[in-house]
Each structure stands twice: as structure tokens, then as C-alpha cells.
Design an enzyme around this catalytic site. Structure first.
Site, short mmCIF file in Angstrom:
data_model
loop_
_atom_site.label_atom_id
_atom_site.label_comp_id
_atom_site.label_asym_id
_atom_site.label_seq_id
_atom_site.Cartn_x
_atom_site.Cartn_y
_atom_site.Cartn_z
N SER A 23 6.46 4.27 -85.43
CA SER A 23 7.04 5.51 -84.92
C SER A 23 7.81 6.32 -85.95
CB SER A 23 7.94 5.21 -83.73
OG SER A 23 8.89 4.22 -84.04
N HIS A 71 2.34 5.66 -80.15
CA HIS A 71 2.06 6.83 -80.98
C HIS A 71 0.58 7.01 -81.30
CE1 HIS A 71 6.15 8.20 -81.62
NE2 HIS A 71 6.47 6.92 -81.59
N LYS A 130 4.16 10.56 -74.89
CA LYS A 130 4.01 11.16 -76.21
C LYS A 130 2.81 12.11 -76.19
CE LYS A 130 7.21 8.08 -78.01
NZ LYS A 130 7.58 6.68 -78.18
C1 PLP Z 1 8.60 5.90 -77.75
C2 PLP Z 1 8.22 4.50 -77.93
C3 PLP Z 1 8.43 3.56 -76.92
C4 PLP Z 1 9.19 3.90 -75.66
O1 PLP Z 1 8.45 4.67 -74.79
P1 PLP Z 1 9.20 5.56 -73.70
O2 PLP Z 1 8.14 5.94 -72.74
O3 PLP Z 1 9.80 6.72 -74.43
O4 PLP Z 1 10.26 4.69 -73.10
C5 PLP Z 1 7.94 2.29 -77.11
N1 PLP Z 1 7.32 1.94 -78.24
C6 PLP Z 1 7.14 2.81 -79.26
C7 PLP Z 1 6.43 2.37 -80.50
C8 PLP Z 1 7.60 4.11 -79.14
O5 PLP Z 1 7.45 4.96 -80.15
#
Ligand code: PLP
Length: 388
Positions: free
Chosen positions: A182, A210, A243
């Protein structure tokens, strides 16, 4: 913290502030994405994970509106207690088809999915082998599982294999990794990880947060799709709707047996009210769009390549990998905060990322490119970066 809670809290916060590590919330409002209003001024957003701009897509908005009209705003219960709508079931079927797995389970967020998978499936006597730079929610899930946690150096599969080889015989092993990281946008070698999983009879838990929606030729279901390996009884794929899919919530795609186990043992699934219908409907619409409209991802990659080309032309260093996440590592936290401020004054919202989110000495600007950026936005940002 010492015995006098309040004063030591004050001290802790004061020392964070002194080290330029005190985090605070910034309030923004979308104008016409990627343009936003921040601190009363219009800026171009370069920190959103909404890579495909789907949060603004008419199909997602219409699906949400229709579901709210038909179902209302909330579900009134947890999934096991009256909170499973036909929409949740449809979404789980759609995710399983998207990922090519036997089954899928929807969670309320990626954080809850990661915590729920690890604490729900891993036994105390097991061993978790995790990449050092995994997302915090995977670390928290491992801590909740109370199993032995071994963190291997980032992407170092030789070190991982060495640790696997030294695990006691008969102990269940879980390899856990982000697929696209991330904060750097770099990627795990999933084909090699799958080989280690087989060789050591381990499980493989992949966090595709991601990657979902942007990697994978056919379904664009994530980086695992690019290996061509497909479903495997010991591979558990986690991804988010929050995302590139422009909405909210998460999924776990796995064997039917794993999904059945999660429904029993995953406390973050069991003890939380289910996702509201408007969100689930948006997720369904997003899954359909990414699979049907290749142009969405093509535009994103054209922008990523266009921006990388501009950085290259200006002789600014580039990461070797191709990702919408472009880390601009400055090292020092205060210098990074200063650089983010300079960018803000020039009209760009780029987030400064500091420890403990990233390792000591690697404070950075984290730039994310989306399909909504216009060539002018990319050119203007590159020009300002050159002056930093
Ligand atoms: C953003 C993210 C999460 C968390 O996801 P949310 O839906 O925002 O709680 C988990 N793992 C990774 C690698 C992330 O980038």
C-alpha cells in the site's frame, strides 16, 4: 504510560508533535473529482485510492439510490441474525465468479476481513509467516490469533523459505502477504509464493486491497489472476471494495470450507451489523463495471505511464515497478511534511506518510494516480516535484 494517565498522555502527544509525527484529520469535500476543496481552496487530489474514479460513477450512484429506495438505509442486524439480504448473497456469488473460487464472504471492511480471517482460522499452535511491510490490519489479525508470528524481510522469499524450512514438523503454517503493497506499490512474487506454499504444505493468505479491479487481464480481479493458478484449497484471497472499486466493504474468496469456517469463527464477521443495502448494491455495480469496461483500467494505466514518463523526462527518480502508487521517499519526517505543504500551496493534495505507517527513515510523499487525472494535472505535478 505512567500512573498519572492524563499528564503522560499530554507528554506523549507533545513528544509526537516535537518529532513531527502528530497526525491530524483534514477535512475535504469533492468538487469535480479529482478536484477537491481542502482548507477552503480547490486542489487536485493525488492521494485517493479511488484509482478508477468509480466513487463518482453514475452506475454506482444509481445502484445505491435504487437499493435505498427499495430496501432502506440499514439492515437492522448482523449477518447471522436477520442481516443477510438477498443482495449480500448476490454479491458473494458475484465475487466467487469474479475470483474463480468456490465461495466468497463479504466483510464490512478490509480491516475487519483481515482481522477476522487470521483470528478466525489460525490456531494458537500455528505459525504465521508475514511480510514485514504487510498492512497493519494483517499484523493486528496475527496478534489476535495469538499464534507465533514471524515477520520476514520485505519480499525476501529466500528468508521466507529458510524460516519455513525451520518450522517444526506437523505445525500448520500460514504465509501472509499484501499482493500490491500500500505504501510503495511494489508487488509480491505470487508464483514463487505459491511454489513455497506447495513445497511446505502451507496456507497462503493474500491481501489484494490495492490490486482488486486493476490487475488481471480478464476479470481484473487482482494480482493472483495474473499467475494463472486459479482457485486452490489453501489460498485465501482478501480484497476490498473501498479502493479501485469506489465503494466500501471487503470480501474473502476461498473454498466453501474456509467460508463456512469464517461464518463460525470470524468474530469481526459474526458480531457486526451487515453492510447497508446501498453499499452492497454499489459493490455489485462496481464488480460488473470493472469486468465489462476494459477502458476504465486502460485509462488508469495510460495515466500511470504518462506520469512516469514525465518524471523520467525531468530526470526524477522512478520506482522500477508500474503501479498507480508512486512513493516519493524523502526520508526525514519534517522534510516530508514541508514538501507536502509546498505541494498543497501549489494546488496539489499529496499525503505525507511518516513512521510508524512506514519504516523509520523512509518518510515519503505517497502520490496516487487515478484514471480521472487529466494530462495537465500530471504535467503540473511533475513540474512542482522537480522544484522540491
Ligand atoms: C486499505 C487496506 C486495508 C483495509 O481496507 P479497508 O476497507 O479500508 O478497511 C487492508 N489491507 C490493505 C493492504 C489495505 O491497503
Amino acid at each position: 504510560m505512567g500512573s498519572s494517565g492524563e499528564s503522560s498522555l499530554t507528554q506523549t502527544l507533545a513528544s509526537l508533535a516535537k518529532e513531527h509525527r502528530l497526525r491530524s484529520l483534514r477535512t475535504m469535500r469533492p468538487l469535480c473529482r479529482p478536484e477537491i476543496v481542502l482548507d477552503g481552496q480547490s486542489r487536485v487530489d493525488f492521494c485517493s485510492n479511488d484509482y478508477l474514479g468509480l466513487s463518482q460513477h453514475p452506475a454506482l450512484k444509481a445502484a445505491t439510490q435504487a437499493a435505498v429506495d427499495q430496501y432502506g438505509t440499514g439492515t437492522g442486524g448482523a449477518r447471522l441474525i436477520g442481516g443477510t439480504l438477498d443482495l449480500h448473497t448476490q454479491l458473494e456469488e458475484a465475487v466467487a465468479a469474479f475470483k474463480g473460487t468456490e465461495a466468497a464472504l463479504v466483510f464490512n471492511s478490509g480491516y475487519q476481513a483481515n482481522v477476522g480471517v487470521l483470528s478466525g482460522l489460525v490456531q494458537r499452535r500455528d505459525i504465521i509467516l508475514a511480510d514485514k511491510l504487510n498492512h497493519a490490519s494483517l499484523v493486528d489479525g496475527a496478534l489476535l490469533a495469538q499464534a507465533k508470528l514471524i515477520r520476514y524481510p520485505h519480499l525476501d522469499l529466500t528468508a521466507l523459505e529458510d524460516k519455513l524450512a525451520h518450522c517444526p514438523k506437523g505445525v500448520q503454517k500460514w504465509i501472509v502477504t499484501d499482493t500490491v503493497f500500500s505504501m510503495d506499490g511494489d508487488q509480491a512474487d505470487l508464483t514463487a509464493l505459491a511454489a513455497l506454499m506447495e513445497r511446505y504444505d502451507a496456507w497462503l493468505i493474500l491481501d489484494e486491497a490495492h490490486a482488486t479491479g486493476i490487475y488481471g487481464e480478464h476479470h481484473r480481479s487482482g494480482l493472483w489472476e495474473t499467475t494463472g493458478i486459479g482457485a486452490h484449497p489453501r489460498v485465501i484471497q482478501i480484497g476490498t471494495f473501498s479502493k479501485a472499486l469506489g465503494s466500501f466493504g471487503a470480501y474473502v474468496a476461498a473454498s466453501r470450507e474456509v467460508v463456512t469456517a469464517l461464518i463460525q469463527f470470524s468474530r469481526s464477521f459474526v458480531y457486526s451489523t451487515s453492510l447497508p443495502p446501498g453499499v452492497v448494491a454499489a459493490n455489485l455495480a462496481a464488480l460488473e463495471l470493472v469486468q465489462e469496461e476494459a477502458a476504465l483500467t486502460q485509462q488508469l494505466w495510460a495515466n500511470v505511464d504518462g506520469f512516469r514518463g514525465r518524471l523520467d523526462a525531468l530526470n526524477l527518480g522512478l520506482p522500477a515497478w508500474r503501479s498507480p502508487i508512486i512513493p516519493w521517499i524523502l526520508g526525514d519526517a519534517s522534510r516530508t511534511v514541508q514538501a507536502a505543504q509546498t505541494l498543497l500551496e501549489a494546488g496539489f493534495f499529496v499525503q505525507a506518510i511518516r513512521p510508524p505507517t512506514v519504516p523509520e527513515g523512509t518518510a515519503r510523499l505517497r502520490i496516487t494516480v487515478s484514471s480521472l487525472h487529466q494530462p495537465d494535472h500530471l504535467e503540473a505535478l511533475a513540474q512542482v516535484l522537480k522544484t522540491l
